[in-house]
Motif scaffolding. Structure first.
Motif, PDB file in Angstrom:
ATOM      1  N   SER A  39       0.832  -1.213   0.000  1.00 61.76           N
ATOM      2  CA  SER A  39       0.000   0.000   0.000  1.00 61.76           C
ATOM      3  C   SER A  39       0.861   1.255   0.000  1.00 61.76           C
ATOM      4  N   PHE A  40       1.995   1.240   0.679  1.00 58.12           N
ATOM      5  CA  PHE A  40       2.892   2.395   0.681  1.00 58.12           C
ATOM      6  C   PHE A  40       3.463   2.637  -0.712  1.00 58.12           C
ATOM      7  N   GLU A  41       3.690   1.569  -1.469  1.00 54.29           N
ATOM      8  CA  GLU A  41       4.151   1.716  -2.852  1.00 54.29           C
ATOM      9  C   GLU A  41       3.079   2.406  -3.691  1.00 54.29           C
ATOM     10  N   ARG A  42       1.872   1.937  -3.564  1.00 53.07           N
ATOM     11  CA  ARG A  42       0.776   2.472  -4.379  1.00 53.07           C
ATOM     12  C   ARG A  42       0.459   3.924  -4.037  1.00 53.07           C
ATOM     13  N   MET A  43       0.685   4.303  -2.783  1.00 52.62           N
ATOM     14  CA  MET A  43       0.426   5.679  -2.364  1.00 52.62           C
ATOM     15  C   MET A  43       1.662   6.561  -2.524  1.00 52.62           C
ATOM     16  N   ASN A  44       2.750   5.975  -3.054  1.00 52.68           N
ATOM     17  CA  ASN A  44       4.001   6.709  -3.259  1.00 52.68           C
ATOM     18  C   ASN A  44       4.559   7.305  -1.968  1.00 52.68           C
ATOM     19  N   ILE A  45       4.353   6.604  -0.866  1.00 56.01           N
ATOM     20  CA  ILE A  45       4.896   7.050   0.415  1.00 56.01           C
ATOM     21  C   ILE A  45       6.352   6.631   0.553  1.00 56.01           C
ATOM     22  N   SER A  46       6.661   5.426   0.081  1.00 55.39           N
ATOM     23  CA  SER A  46       8.032   4.929   0.169  1.00 55.39           C
ATOM     24  C   SER A  46       8.274   3.937  -0.956  1.00 55.39           C
ATOM     25  N   ARG A  47       9.548   3.592  -1.130  1.00 48.76           N
ATOM     26  CA  ARG A  47       9.943   2.576  -2.098  1.00 48.76           C
ATOM     27  C   ARG A  47      10.654   1.446  -1.349  1.00 48.76           C
ATOM     28  N   THR A  48      10.198   0.239  -1.603  1.00 49.62           N
ATOM     29  CA  THR A  48      10.777  -0.931  -0.963  1.00 49.62           C
ATOM     30  C   THR A  48      11.546  -1.749  -1.987  1.00 49.62           C
ATOM     31  N   TYR A  49      12.722  -2.224  -1.572  1.00 48.98           N
ATOM     32  CA  TYR A  49      13.583  -3.019  -2.449  1.00 48.98           C
ATOM     33  C   TYR A  49      13.831  -4.373  -1.792  1.00 48.98           C
ATOM     34  N   LEU A  50      13.560  -5.424  -2.557  1.00 51.31           N
ATOM     35  CA  LEU A  50      13.715  -6.790  -2.066  1.00 51.31           C
ATOM     36  C   LEU A  50      15.075  -7.332  -2.470  1.00 51.31           C
ATOM     37  N   LEU A  51      15.741  -7.981  -1.554  1.00 47.59           N
ATOM     38  CA  LEU A  51      17.037  -8.595  -1.823  1.00 47.59           C
ATOM     39  C   LEU A  51      16.811 -10.089  -2.005  1.00 47.59           C
ATOM     40  N   MET A  52      17.075 -10.561  -3.217  1.00 44.49           N
ATOM     41  CA  MET A  52      16.785 -11.937  -3.564  1.00 44.49           C
ATOM     42  C   MET A  52      18.058 -12.740  -3.812  1.00 44.49           C
ATOM     43  N   SER A  53      18.041 -13.965  -3.338  1.00 44.16           N
ATOM     44  CA  SER A  53      19.114 -14.909  -3.617  1.00 44.16           C
ATOM     45  C   SER A  53      18.436 -16.237  -3.986  1.00 44.16           C
ATOM     46  N   SER A  54      19.154 -17.333  -3.913  1.00 38.98           N
ATOM     47  CA  SER A  54      18.537 -18.625  -4.214  1.00 38.98           C
ATOM     48  C   SER A  54      19.133 -19.711  -3.322  1.00 38.98           C
ATOM     49  N   TYR A  55      18.324 -20.713  -3.075  1.00 36.15           N
ATOM     50  CA  TYR A  55      18.741 -21.866  -2.273  1.00 36.15           C
ATOM     51  C   TYR A  55      18.121 -23.104  -2.894  1.00 36.15           C
ATOM     52  N   ARG A  56      18.992 -24.059  -3.272  1.00 37.40           N
ATOM     53  CA  ARG A  56      18.540 -25.275  -3.942  1.00 37.40           C
ATOM     54  C   ARG A  56      17.696 -24.934  -5.168  1.00 37.40           C
TER      55      ARG A  56
END
Length: 204
Positions: free
Chosen positions: A53-70
């Protein structure tokens, strides 16, 4: 293993990815439990309940850190930032030491309400995932996540300016020492409206 930084907004805007799938990914985040407390930390609550919801309201930007396992993608951490000035109420500003006041006056200005305002960026959330799969990846540290967040802030600073980057943290010596090691300085004798310490770093 390399870490990929994915803007949450890019997932929301991708018509091939449903919001349910995004929520499943966010729900895989587990915060560190302290002192056998079963309640999730604010950093977990934000990601699961507020980030979209914060993304859609342009309140903040969130960044996901992705890796992999198996050979499976794993969320290992995230951070959220917003373009938000640091505002210190007049009654709080006059309680600061003369040295602190002088130092801060060089970076901001007084508002019409006589509050003190410094243009900058808030790192609202910094979270490392402590799920079983994320711990098995062992790809990021807290310092790594702060570094990723600061790099994004620098990108924004080059586009739109700003004088500081700041964050709020609990008043624990170990936590404050961690952020001090990352280049932040505490505004001493000042507690935010959330009851938290303010740590700032100047942008140049």
């Amino acid at each position: 293993m390399a870490v990929q930084i994915i803007p949450l907004l890019s997932l929301i805007d991708n018509n091939d990815i449903s919001e349910e799938d995004i929520q499943v990914l966010l729900n895989s985040f587990v915060s560190l439990r302290v002192n056998n407390n079963s309640e999730p930390h604010d950093v977990e609550v934000f990601l699961k309940q507020k980030a979209i919801s914060f993304e859609r309201m342009n309140i903040s930007r969130t960044y996901l850190l992705m890796s992999s396992y198996r050979q499976k993608p794993v969320l290992v951490g995230y951070f959220s930032i917003s373009n938000k000035p640091l505002i210190i109420a007049k009654k709080n500003f006059i309680r600061l030491s003369k040295t602190q006041q002088k130092r801060l006056l060089g970076f901001g200005n007084k508002t019409d309400q006589s509050n003190y305002q410094i243009p900058g960026y808030l790192i609202g959330q910094i979270g490392k995932n402590y799920s079983v799969d994320a711990k098995a990846c062992n790809t990021v540290t807290g310092k790594d996540i702060v570094d990723f967040a600061l790099a994004k802030v620098v990108e924004g600073h080059r586009i739109s300016g700003g004088r500081i980057v700041y964050l709020e943290c609990e008043n624990h010596q170990r936590l404050k020492r961690f952020y001090t090691d990352q280049g932040f300085k505490e505004i001493t004798e000042f507690i935010s409206s959330n009851g938290l310490v303010i740590m700032i770093q100047m942008l140049s």
